[in-house]
Enzyme design. Structure first.
Site: not given
Lengths: 323, 323
Positions: B124, B148, B152
């Site tokens: 992402s 997050y 990633k």
């Protein structure tokens, strides 16, 4: 009183850091309780309580921080050459224990909300991978080309996120290649940068496995200790969320190192360098960073040597005071 | 016959990928054996063998790859908002299973040296953190400001190192915010980028929690599937060791999105957008990337939409074919 824990306290930098703390304290604070943690220690060892343990064994990190240290220097690591040869060992020592460490500290905070230790992590310029710009700046991507570099980069990200969440107050110090390392050669692929100076200064032969034109980013062991100590004293609000910092150093070629050796110890010393190209080392080194522009670290007050003559002087002062 | 495994196959992108494989094959190859793996599936679900499992439970990843898939799409993830609210769950789902996956695949290779699966990982643009340049280029640092994003980025590094060592052939696809997402809102902090278009197009009210001036980097679900499929067909030698790629998309403001909605569905649709500032979302979104220059991905043949009218057309074609 500040409780200090040095993970990897038996290693070269860990020992020098412990000597520094014993002699000068931590940024002026001399009321320290210092614990070293490692697989073993040299004789004689730097002062401090000594603990034996292997951080790759589950539970070791948790036990190591049971006494809730105020400042944790995490230097425990296998070196680049070994991490590349032994994938399992590299990840087991250089990455997974960081996760356990952060979880253990978070659990302490859950029980004691005022607890938020400083965690100073020794990362490396191995987090970078070729191709590079002329000088690597503070916003250049981390795209490591070694397992060691990948492990360090992963730890940086974990430490930054735990810090952002307020569980710890972390900073990752990306060390230049440390030179001149005292003592015996280790399995670091970068060992020859030190070896070609240290061995001839001690009247011994040294092997140079790469070409004279190889350029690299260097700082002395004394500077490396200085970086860690300075990091422990930094107000991390000044990091503005970017908690992995490229450290100052200077860029020089093998040929320039050899010229400085000639100035310091004469032609006889230089003659002790034997050229023996090693394809494995040449292939690792060709992907290493050569030059940096470390604006952020300099603005934050980190300092290092500015030429190789100074690096040799530091080595002689710190390691061979009788010379 | 190629064995395909879609981890996270029950999610929005996983389902669309499975429909794509059923309809068009994988880059021309229609002889596919497709397995989906997830906590559960929508009804009706895309075609393919369905497995149920939670990748956060140790052993699940190992079992999921027991049949040695040729191509693994790893899309299993909790979304950004949930990973930020629940630190444990975020790391447990978004990071640790990647390590188990790579170890399981390495073990297969140890027993069968010819085995080296493609692993396409949905990363992402959350791996980036402010401050940003005018447009984020291909060598900009990953300094995430969310758990997050950190998770990633860690997975990218593990996948790259395992690929460099030859255990797998991995590529990380840094997806733009996917818009217009069909279905119900999820816990992604980015959900409103879709909601303010999808809900009014369906005659429902939508909440806009941020200012109209917010600029963001978007691509359609159809493009997201296209990126993953294209990645599976790429000769990874062309990646030259940098296996995490910023995907193309386009940069537009909320105001520009709303103008496109007005053109597509009129003033009545626009009136369904209710402005209700949410400080929590404002604070997350302010650190998100706004614009990219994706030279590498474009040179490698990845393509996306070039304006928001096209994004709305894609949504209507793919989700509301009767309109």
């Amino acid at each position: 009183m500040q409780r200090i824990l040095i993970l990897g306290g038996g290693g070269m930098i860990g020992q020098k850091l412990a000597w520094h703390l014993a002699g000068e304290g931590l940024n002026g604070d001399r009321d320290l309780d210092v614990t070293l943690h490692d697989l073993g220690y040299p004789e004689p060892s730097a002062p401090g309580r000594k603990r034996i343990g292997n951080v790759a064994v589950a539970g070791t990190m948790t036990a190591a921080v049971a006494e809730k240290p105020d400042v944790i220097f995490h230097l425990a690591s296998v070196v680049s050459g070994e991490a590349e040869q032994d994938y399992d060992k590299g990840w087991a020592v250089n990455m997974h224990p960081m996760w356990e460490l952060l979880e253990a500290l978070r659990a302490h905070q859950a029980a004691d909300p005022g607890y938020c230790p400083k965690v100073i992590f020794s990362s490396s310029i191995a987090v970078f991978g070729a191709p590079y710009p002329e000088a690597i700046g503070d916003t250049f991507l981390s795209a490591p080309l070694s397992s060691y570099g990948a492990q360090k980069a992963v730890c940086e990200l974990m430490l930054s996120d735990a810090s952002r969440k307020g569980f710890v107050d972390g900073i990752s110090i990306r060390l230049p290649t440390v030179c001149v390392r005292p003592g015996k050669p280790n399995k670091a692929a970068s060992g020859f940068f030190s070896g070609i100076i240290r061995e001839p200064l001690n009247g011994k032969e040294a092997v140079l496995p790469v070409d004279d034109s190889v350029r690299h980013w260097l700082a002395s062991p004394r500077s490396a200790v200085g970086f860690l100590v300075h990091a422990a004293g930094l107000d991390s609000a000044r990091l503005e969320g970017r908690r992995a910092l490229n450290m100052p150093g200077f860029s020089c070629t093998i040929a320039e190192q050899i010229e400085a050796l000639r100035r310091a110890a004469g032609e006889d010393a230089v003659k002790l360098i034997r050229r023996e190209p090693d394809e494995a080392i040449i292939n690792i080194v060709k992907n290493w960073p050569r030059n940096f522009q470390t604006d952020r670290a300099l603005a934050l007050g980190f300092t290092a040597e500015s030429d190789f003559d100074e690096i040799i002087r530091v080595y002689i002062e710190d390691e061979r005071p009788g010379c």
